[in-house]
Enzyme design. Structure first.
Site, PDB file in Angstrom:
ATOM      1  CB  SER A   1      -0.968  -0.050   1.182  1.00  0.00           C
ATOM      2  OG  SER A   1      -2.009   0.874   1.007  1.00  0.00           O
TER       3      SER A   1
ATOM      4  CG  HIS B   1      -5.077  -1.769  -1.517  1.00  0.00           C
ATOM      5  ND1 HIS B   1      -4.703  -2.865  -0.760  1.00  0.00           N
ATOM      6  CD2 HIS B   1      -4.548  -0.670  -0.888  1.00  0.00           C
ATOM      7  CE1 HIS B   1      -4.002  -2.439   0.284  1.00  0.00           C
ATOM      8  NE2 HIS B   1      -3.890  -1.120   0.219  1.00  0.00           N
TER       9      HIS B   1
END
Length: 233
Positions: free
Chosen positions: A124, A159
């Site tokens: 992330s 993601h």
């Protein structure tokens, strides 16, 4: 040899019962017990996040430690960072993390670590940071483009399958010419770069994928990248 392993999501943060990506990172160091330093700046050095790191990595063959910029425990930042084998950056707020890194000079030290062959990894925010540009998501606000450290050319969206607005937002920005071509990476997949070139893409889940997304004369083109599943076949 310069190495970056950028996870779209996964590792101990998201898959505490499936440490295949973390184990893969450890095998990139020629040591029976590599020194792994967790950098949780993007989470505000959340105690619970640090605890989860130690819980997972104490079960693996390595020497875990962490680097806090909120409650510093190091004597001298640069020697501490450069003494590690692996620097593992956690998720959270990418923009705030980069601001703090630059204030402390950690961005410069990370560049030195990279050039010296210390493996850089994360998920992330901890994967966006290594690219020129990334798609990030502040709380209660639209996704937007962020300029990052630029160790890897192009852009990155983590993601890719895990948050419904990621994929369309990334494709729109690239299609409009407002973001460079780059990599959309699902949760559970990771890009392994060696000397800034994509060497291998691996996954902790059989269905996890990664894509190269670019603007063409026909519009936005998304090309699937071959992924090697790390689990039992």
């Amino acid at each position: 040899m310069r190495q970056i392993i950028a996870m779209g999501g996964g590792g101990f943060s998201m898959e505490p019962d499936n440490l295949l990506l973390d184990q893969y990172v450890l095998t990139q160091v020629d040591s029976a017990s590599p020194k792994v330093c967790f950098i949780p700046t993007a989470s505000g050095d959340a105690d619970s996040y640090i605890d989860r790191f130690y819980t997972s990595f104490r079960s693996l063959p390595c020497e875990p430690s962490h680097l806090s910029l909120f409650e510093p425990a190091f004597q001298d930042l640069e020697p501490f960072v450069l003494s590690q084998d692996i620097l593992y950056v956690g998720g959270g707020n990418t923009r705030n993390m980069l601001v703090l890194w630059r204030e402390w000079g950690l961005d410069r030290i990370l560049r030195k670590a990279y050039e010296q062959g210390i493996v850089l990894t994360g998920l992330s925010a901890g994967s966006i940071c290594w690219f020129q540009e990334g798609l990030t998501d502040p709380l209660h606000a639209p996704l937007y483009k962020l300029n990052a450290l630029g160790f890897i050319p192009g852009s990155h969206c983590p993601h890719y399958d895990g948050e419904e607005m990621r994929r369309p937002s990334y494709q729109r920005l690239i299609g409009e010419g407002n973001m460079q071509a780059g990599y959309g990476v699902d949760d559970g997949a990771a890009l392994h770069f060696i000397n800034e070139a994509l060497h291998l893409t691996v996954s902790s889940r059989e269905q996890a994928s990664a894509y190269y997304v670019e603007r063409t004369t026909a519009g936005v083109e998304e090309s699937k990248i071959a992924v090697r599943y790390l689990g039992a076949q």
